[in-house]
Design a protein around this motif. Structure first.
Motif, short mmCIF file in Angstrom:
data_model
loop_
_atom_site.label_atom_id
_atom_site.label_comp_id
_atom_site.label_asym_id
_atom_site.label_seq_id
_atom_site.Cartn_x
_atom_site.Cartn_y
_atom_site.Cartn_z
N LYS A 1 0.81 -1.23 0.00
CA LYS A 1 0.00 0.00 0.00
C LYS A 1 0.84 1.28 0.00
N HIS A 2 2.11 1.18 0.38
CA HIS A 2 2.96 2.38 0.39
C HIS A 2 3.86 2.48 -0.84
N LEU A 3 3.87 1.43 -1.65
CA LEU A 3 4.84 1.40 -2.75
C LEU A 3 4.65 2.54 -3.74
N ASN A 4 3.39 2.84 -4.05
CA ASN A 4 3.18 3.88 -5.06
C ASN A 4 3.74 5.24 -4.61
N ASP A 5 3.36 5.67 -3.41
CA ASP A 5 3.77 7.01 -2.94
C ASP A 5 5.26 7.11 -2.63
N PHE A 6 5.83 6.02 -2.08
CA PHE A 6 7.20 6.14 -1.57
C PHE A 6 8.25 5.58 -2.53
N VAL A 7 7.83 4.69 -3.41
CA VAL A 7 8.82 4.06 -4.30
C VAL A 7 8.51 4.38 -5.78
N TYR A 8 7.41 3.88 -6.28
CA TYR A 8 7.16 3.99 -7.73
C TYR A 8 7.16 5.44 -8.20
N SER A 9 6.30 6.25 -7.58
CA SER A 9 6.09 7.59 -8.11
C SER A 9 7.35 8.47 -8.03
N PRO A 10 7.98 8.59 -6.85
CA PRO A 10 9.19 9.44 -6.81
C PRO A 10 10.36 8.87 -7.62
N THR A 11 10.48 7.54 -7.66
CA THR A 11 11.61 6.97 -8.41
C THR A 11 11.40 7.16 -9.91
N SER A 12 10.16 7.00 -10.36
CA SER A 12 9.93 7.13 -11.81
C SER A 12 10.21 8.58 -12.25
N GLU A 13 9.97 9.53 -11.34
CA GLU A 13 10.31 10.93 -11.66
C GLU A 13 11.83 11.08 -11.90
N LEU A 14 12.61 10.39 -11.08
CA LEU A 14 14.07 10.48 -11.22
C LEU A 14 14.56 9.72 -12.45
N VAL A 15 13.87 8.63 -12.77
CA VAL A 15 14.22 7.85 -13.96
C VAL A 15 13.95 8.69 -15.21
N ILE B 1 12.33 -6.22 -3.14
CA ILE B 1 10.94 -5.99 -3.55
C ILE B 1 10.35 -7.32 -4.02
N LYS B 2 9.04 -7.51 -3.74
CA LYS B 2 8.48 -8.83 -4.07
C LYS B 2 8.09 -8.92 -5.55
N ASN B 3 7.61 -7.80 -6.10
CA ASN B 3 7.12 -7.86 -7.47
C ASN B 3 7.95 -6.96 -8.41
N TYR B 4 9.01 -7.57 -8.95
CA TYR B 4 9.89 -6.82 -9.85
C TYR B 4 9.17 -6.42 -11.14
N LYS B 5 8.19 -7.23 -11.54
CA LYS B 5 7.47 -6.93 -12.79
C LYS B 5 6.70 -5.62 -12.64
N ASN B 6 5.93 -5.52 -11.55
CA ASN B 6 5.21 -4.26 -11.29
C ASN B 6 6.16 -3.09 -11.22
N TYR B 7 7.25 -3.30 -10.50
CA TYR B 7 8.23 -2.22 -10.34
C TYR B 7 8.69 -1.72 -11.70
N CYS B 8 9.04 -2.64 -12.59
CA CYS B 8 9.54 -2.24 -13.92
C CYS B 8 8.46 -1.51 -14.70
N GLU B 9 7.22 -1.98 -14.58
CA GLU B 9 6.14 -1.33 -15.32
C GLU B 9 5.89 0.09 -14.81
N GLU B 10 6.00 0.26 -13.50
CA GLU B 10 5.69 1.57 -12.90
C GLU B 10 6.85 2.55 -13.01
N VAL B 11 8.08 2.03 -12.90
CA VAL B 11 9.24 2.92 -12.79
C VAL B 11 9.98 3.07 -14.13
N ASN B 12 9.89 2.01 -14.95
CA ASN B 12 10.42 2.09 -16.31
C ASN B 12 11.93 2.36 -16.43
N PRO B 13 12.76 1.65 -15.66
CA PRO B 13 14.21 1.86 -15.79
C PRO B 13 14.74 1.22 -17.08
N ASP B 14 15.96 1.59 -17.48
CA ASP B 14 16.59 0.92 -18.61
C ASP B 14 17.08 -0.47 -18.22
#
Ligand code: CP3
Length: 333
Positions: free
Chosen positions: A209-223, A240-253
């Motif tokens: 429940k905290h991943l979006n605000d604290f991880v995905y959203s701010p990290t994707s801004e930096l990416v 992190i448990k779900n690397y697939k979600n992370y990649c979809e949300e954060v979009n790193p190279d």
């Protein structure tokens, strides 16, 4: 083009370039030698000459494809005027966080405090040994830095409840951090960093429940920011448990995986360039086992862009001969 960029940008799969997290560190006698004479870790990070020398130490020994600058993710809290100390066998200890002072810091003062890091990158780039190799700059992800800044020491799972007591404080802090992290990324790039890695060492402590605000959203801004500079960005959301979600949300190279995740699952779920995975403890065993485990990762990612690395940093008790063996094995595979 450097071997690592050939893998990331051209999606070359014929070779796997290689470098290690914490490749400059206590497992090297030449590092311990400098460290012994320089007890203050922050001061050492701010000595451009020595920090550049340490950055190059692993490249003088091993056939690596990148230098990662000798610095620390906690140099950013230091640049924001929070006290940071490293105590022997304990790890980092930070001073009290003052949110009021934080909002009054000038960009110029921040840059000035961290200027020796940018000098160290320039110096490293000038050295011939980094020719046709990448220079990896890095930052701590906003969540991991906010956690250190509020908790003041490395956290344990139960300790983050205190930190999550005041969600608004975490959000405000992350927002302030993102402003300075962009400045720190830009300055590293302008002075010669050719790739940026974002370390989110404590992403794994958060509930979904905290991943979006604290991880995905701010990290994707930096990416997005890093990509706008035409610089590839590697993300390492450790644990992190779900690397697939992370990649979809954060979009790193590139996604750096930790050693607890099954690489077969990553192979099935993720098709971007992958980095790392091998348990650093494998380097404490023997050559046969190192070969077997390294081969496993190389074989799984044989037809996917893959940068060889570990699932966390090299451990201080590692024998440098084993690192050399691993580098040569990967290079000749
Ligand atoms: O070679 C490299 O990887 C580059 C240098 C580097 C360091 N720290 C040097 C260092 C990098 C990329 C980091 C990142 C870092 N720092 C992270 C993210 C990666 C991770 O390990 O999860 C974190 C969480 C930190 C904060 C930090 N710095 C801790 C918790 C510690 C103490 C624990 C430890 O490993 O010693 C440090 C100290 C530190 N940073 C050392 C080094 C070489 C050891 C310092 C010593 O000689 O005592």
């Amino acid at each position: 083009m450097t071997p690592i960029k050939n893998t990331i940008i051209n999606k070359n799969t014929t070779i796997s370039p290689i470098w290690f997290m914490r490749q400059a560190g206590r497992y090297l006698p030449e590092f311990r030698n400098i460290r012994e004479k320089n007890k203050n870790f922050i001061k050492l990070c701010l000595d451009s000459d020595l920090a550049s020398e340490i950055t190059l130490q692993p490249l003088n020994r091993f056939n690596l494809d990148a230098a990662i600058i000798f610095s620390d993710i906690l140099m950013v809290p230091y640049g924001l005027n929070q006290k940071v100390e490293f105590k022997k066998n304990f790890g980092p200890t930070l001073g009290n966080l003052n949110m009021n002072n934080l909002s009054k810091i000038s960009e110029n003062d921040f840059k000035k405090k961290l200027n020796p890091i940018y000098k160290l990158i320039q110096k490293t780039k000038l050295n011939n040994i980094t020719k046709n190799k990448d220079i990896i700059g890095f930052i701590g992800a906003p969540w991991t830095l906010a956690l250190y800044m509020i908790n003041k020491i490395s956290p344990k799972k139960n300790e983050i409840n205190n930190v999550l007591n005041d969600l608004n404080k975490v959000k405000d802090l992350i927002q302030i951090l993102n402003k300075y992290l962009k400045i720190h990324i830009l300055n590293q790039v302008e002075n010669g960093a050719s790739i940026i890695q974002i370390f989110d060492s404590w992403a794994g402590l958060l509930d979904d429940k905290h991943l979006n605000d604290f991880v995905y959203s701010p990290t994707s801004e930096l990416v997005t920011f890093t990509k706008s500079l035409n610089i590839p960005v590697i993300c390492f959301p450790r644990g992190i448990k779900n690397y697939k979600n992370y990649c979809e949300e954060v979009n790193p190279d590139v996604i750096n995986i930790d050693y607890e995740i099954d690489p077969h699952k990553i192979k099935k779920d993720i098709n971007i360039c992958v980095q790392g995975g091998l348990d650093p403890k494998i380097l404490l065993t023997n050559k046969e086992n190192i070969k077997k485990e390294a081969k496993k990762y190389l074989d799984i990612f044989v037809d996917q862009p893959y940068i060889f690395n570990l699932g966390h940093g090299i451990l201080p008790e590692t024998n440098p001969d084993m690192v050399e063996y691993l580098v040569n094995f990967v290079k000749n595979y």
